[in-house]
Motif scaffolding. Sequence first.
Motif, mmCIF file in Angstrom:
data_model
loop_
_atom_site.group_PDB
_atom_site.id
_atom_site.type_symbol
_atom_site.label_atom_id
_atom_site.label_comp_id
_atom_site.label_asym_id
_atom_site.label_seq_id
_atom_site.Cartn_x
_atom_site.Cartn_y
_atom_site.Cartn_z
ATOM 1 N N ASN A 169 -15.413 -34.238 -35.890
ATOM 2 C CA ASN A 169 -14.763 -33.126 -35.487
ATOM 3 C C ASN A 169 -13.862 -32.868 -34.290
ATOM 4 O OD1 ASN A 169 -16.692 -32.559 -33.168
ATOM 5 N ND2 ASN A 169 -18.043 -31.543 -34.608
ATOM 6 N N ASP A 170 -14.146 -33.239 -33.818
ATOM 7 C CA ASP A 170 -12.581 -33.352 -32.651
ATOM 8 C C ASP A 170 -12.934 -32.802 -31.389
ATOM 9 O OD1 ASP A 170 -10.396 -34.098 -33.680
ATOM 10 O OD2 ASP A 170 -9.475 -32.623 -34.468
ATOM 11 N N ALA A 171 -14.161 -32.776 -31.077
ATOM 12 C CA ALA A 171 -15.348 -32.168 -30.048
ATOM 13 C C ALA A 171 -15.161 -33.719 -29.670
ATOM 14 C CB ALA A 171 -16.576 -31.229 -30.540
ATOM 15 N N LEU A 172 -16.092 -33.421 -27.954
ATOM 16 C CA LEU A 172 -16.319 -34.682 -27.543
ATOM 17 C C LEU A 172 -17.708 -34.471 -27.350
ATOM 18 C CD1 LEU A 172 -14.341 -36.660 -25.166
ATOM 19 C CD2 LEU A 172 -15.682 -35.142 -23.408
ATOM 20 N N ILE A 173 -18.178 -35.894 -27.226
ATOM 21 C CA ILE A 173 -19.947 -35.869 -27.596
ATOM 22 C C ILE A 173 -19.941 -36.610 -26.450
ATOM 23 C CG2 ILE A 173 -21.692 -37.259 -28.960
ATOM 24 C CD1 ILE A 173 -20.022 -37.210 -31.081
ATOM 25 N N THR A 174 -20.633 -35.840 -25.370
ATOM 26 C CA THR A 174 -20.943 -36.444 -24.019
ATOM 27 C C THR A 174 -22.470 -36.700 -24.112
ATOM 28 O OG1 THR A 174 -22.349 -34.385 -23.340
ATOM 29 C CG2 THR A 174 -19.663 -33.876 -22.656
ATOM 30 N N PRO A 175 -23.613 -37.660 -22.928
ATOM 31 C CA PRO A 175 -24.596 -38.043 -22.843
ATOM 32 C C PRO A 175 -25.134 -36.541 -22.631
ATOM 33 C CG PRO A 175 -23.078 -39.275 -21.076
ATOM 34 C CD PRO A 175 -22.166 -38.053 -21.620
ATOM 35 N N ALA A 176 -25.022 -35.704 -22.612
ATOM 36 C CA ALA A 176 -26.110 -34.430 -23.068
ATOM 37 C C ALA A 176 -25.369 -33.566 -24.198
ATOM 38 C CB ALA A 176 -25.257 -33.603 -22.024
ATOM 39 N N GLY A 177 -24.643 -34.824 -25.193
ATOM 40 C CA GLY A 177 -24.674 -34.201 -26.771
ATOM 41 C C GLY A 177 -22.893 -33.354 -26.862
ATOM 42 N N ILE A 178 -23.011 -32.533 -27.895
ATOM 43 C CA ILE A 178 -21.610 -31.914 -28.517
ATOM 44 C C ILE A 178 -21.382 -30.523 -28.116
ATOM 45 C CG2 ILE A 178 -22.246 -31.478 -30.595
ATOM 46 C CD1 ILE A 178 -19.374 -32.627 -31.346
ATOM 47 N N ALA A 179 -22.733 -30.360 -27.828
ATOM 48 C CA ALA A 179 -23.097 -28.598 -27.648
ATOM 49 C C ALA A 179 -22.481 -28.578 -26.590
ATOM 50 C CB ALA A 179 -24.045 -27.848 -27.966
ATOM 51 N N HIS A 180 -21.536 -28.276 -25.892
ATOM 52 C CA HIS A 180 -20.660 -27.250 -24.453
ATOM 53 C C HIS A 180 -19.355 -26.925 -24.510
ATOM 54 C CE1 HIS A 180 -18.652 -31.180 -24.980
ATOM 55 N NE2 HIS A 180 -18.459 -31.629 -24.993
ATOM 56 N N ARG A 181 -18.966 -26.350 -22.976
ATOM 57 C CA ARG A 181 -18.438 -25.667 -22.491
ATOM 58 C C ARG A 181 -17.413 -27.178 -22.020
ATOM 59 N NH1 ARG A 181 -16.137 -22.377 -26.488
ATOM 60 N NH2 ARG A 181 -14.460 -22.021 -24.780
ATOM 61 N N LEU A 182 -16.232 -27.576 -21.837
ATOM 62 C CA LEU A 182 -15.426 -27.847 -21.183
ATOM 63 C C LEU A 182 -15.235 -27.065 -19.664
ATOM 64 C CD1 LEU A 182 -14.556 -30.332 -23.421
ATOM 65 C CD2 LEU A 182 -16.714 -30.687 -21.879
ATOM 66 N N GLY A 183 -14.928 -27.518 -18.759
ATOM 67 C CA GLY A 183 -13.601 -27.600 -17.796
ATOM 68 C C GLY A 183 -12.947 -28.508 -16.661
ATOM 69 N N SER A 184 -11.865 -27.786 -15.956
ATOM 70 C CA SER A 184 -11.685 -29.139 -15.260
ATOM 71 C C SER A 184 -9.998 -28.543 -13.871
ATOM 72 C CB SER A 184 -10.720 -29.971 -16.050
ATOM 73 O OG SER A 184 -8.997 -28.785 -16.703
ATOM 74 N N VAL A 185 -10.280 -29.291 -13.064
ATOM 75 C CA VAL A 185 -9.391 -28.716 -11.765
ATOM 76 C C VAL A 185 -8.959 -29.167 -11.574
ATOM 77 C CG1 VAL A 185 -9.476 -27.789 -9.043
ATOM 78 C CG2 VAL A 185 -10.633 -26.663 -11.184
ATOM 79 N N ILE A 186 -7.398 -29.487 -11.190
ATOM 80 C CA ILE A 186 -6.499 -30.867 -10.309
ATOM 81 C C ILE A 186 -6.579 -30.565 -9.104
ATOM 82 C CG2 ILE A 186 -4.456 -31.999 -10.266
ATOM 83 C CD1 ILE A 186 -4.232 -30.406 -13.326
ATOM 84 N N THR A 187 -6.591 -31.420 -7.946
ATOM 85 C CA THR A 187 -6.692 -31.185 -6.712
ATOM 86 C C THR A 187 -6.081 -32.409 -5.989
ATOM 87 O OG1 THR A 187 -7.981 -30.921 -4.581
ATOM 88 C CG2 THR A 187 -8.606 -32.749 -6.263
ATOM 89 N N ASP A 188 -5.259 -32.406 -4.594
ATOM 90 C CA ASP A 188 -4.783 -32.897 -3.803
ATOM 91 C C ASP A 188 -6.038 -34.255 -3.165
ATOM 92 O OD1 ASP A 188 -4.616 -31.765 -2.020
ATOM 93 O OD2 ASP A 188 -2.701 -31.139 -1.431
ATOM 94 N N ALA A 189 -6.936 -33.508 -3.915
ATOM 95 C CA ALA A 189 -7.934 -34.443 -2.849
ATOM 96 C C ALA A 189 -8.102 -35.939 -3.141
ATOM 97 C CB ALA A 189 -9.141 -33.453 -2.646
ATOM 98 N N HIS A 190 -8.569 -36.857 -2.846
ATOM 99 C CA HIS A 190 -8.483 -38.324 -2.922
ATOM 100 C C HIS A 190 -10.322 -38.648 -3.245
ATOM 101 C CE1 HIS A 190 -4.476 -40.061 -3.067
ATOM 102 N NE2 HIS A 190 -4.492 -39.348 -1.742
ATOM 103 N N LEU A 191 -10.690 -38.333 -4.635
ATOM 104 C CA LEU A 191 -12.422 -38.312 -5.121
ATOM 105 C C LEU A 191 -12.443 -39.614 -6.108
ATOM 106 C CD1 LEU A 191 -12.699 -34.890 -5.573
ATOM 107 C CD2 LEU A 191 -12.990 -36.205 -3.274
ATOM 108 N N GLU A 192 -13.184 -40.791 -5.694
ATOM 109 C CA GLU A 192 -13.315 -41.798 -6.665
ATOM 110 C C GLU A 192 -13.570 -41.579 -8.281
ATOM 111 O OE1 GLU A 192 -15.850 -45.504 -6.650
ATOM 112 O OE2 GLU A 192 -16.608 -44.043 -5.794
ATOM 113 N N PRO A 193 -12.818 -42.234 -8.955
ATOM 114 C CA PRO A 193 -12.919 -41.717 -10.235
ATOM 115 C C PRO A 193 -13.847 -42.176 -10.877
ATOM 116 C CG PRO A 193 -11.012 -42.664 -9.671
ATOM 117 C CD PRO A 193 -11.788 -43.167 -8.934
ATOM 118 N N THR A 194 -14.397 -41.554 -12.200
ATOM 119 C CA THR A 194 -15.758 -41.900 -12.725
ATOM 120 C C THR A 194 -15.233 -43.226 -13.476
ATOM 121 O OG1 THR A 194 -16.290 -39.489 -12.728
ATOM 122 C CG2 THR A 194 -17.649 -41.125 -14.277
#
Length: 289
Positions: A169-194
């Motif tokens: 259904n085009d949603a994202l299945i995370t370790p906590a499932g598919i029923a969620h809301r998503l968010g994001s922020v972009i920054t110039d801070a260097h943080l280790e990728p997952t």
Amino acid sequence: MRDTLCRMMMRFVREEPGNRFPEEGSPYFAEPLIGFAAADDPLFAQYKTVIGPFHLTPAELALEESPPWRPATVICWALPISEETRRSNRSETTYPSRSWALTREHGEAFNAALRRQVVQFLVDAGYRALAPQLHPAWREYRDSPVGIASSWSERHAAYAAGLGTFSLNDALITPAGIAHRLGSVITDAHLEPTARTSTDHRSNCLWYREGSCGACIGRCPVGALSRDGHDKRRCREHVYATVPGAVGEKFGVTSTGCGLCQTKVPCEDRVPAGKLSPLAVRQPGAGGE
């Protein structure tokens, strides 16, 4: 810095009154999942092909700032919808439950507050930051080659940050499932990728992994899901026109969501086990919008 940021976000979700139903005080969302992607990850350039040339990279968004700056990290999160709300939506067959509709409107307002909180936290620490979903450059495109799409996909950013893979259904299945809301922020801070542990952009979905399930198809009240995938236009007409017209005034909201295909399905609150491990699927690609 990464640990400090995660602790702040966890505390904000746990303690902020905006993450509470006004009557009973229970939370809209459970503890968030948080992931990180490098701003120059090749996936973000690949999305210009997968989604469309209008999809902005982190660098393009940062160039829209005054003065422009160079991003280093994309911080992403998934806010799992509470078990009580998911339970209330399981018994629905045409329209979402009241709790689901309130979560879509007021819970998403809280998600926007979390975006602003993360941006402010980073700015206070001396970094540049922006939330793509709240940025003036964000646009929606209704006639793109992949159907209705936007200039920044929270789902695709979350995939890049290792938070899950795509579903029928085009949603994202995370370790906590598919029923969620998503968010994001972009920054110039260097943080280790997952690390991305999946070998395929759809490996968490039983349908794509082993040809089983398809439970979400039967959950859609308007036939927007089939073995061929997701009819985004039919889905949108139901979610943004039919449903608000039917129950919006009754529930006191203008945005209701639907979520039927995200509840009463095996991936509702987990990556379903199935017969094959998600790591057994090996098909190239970055997912469709």
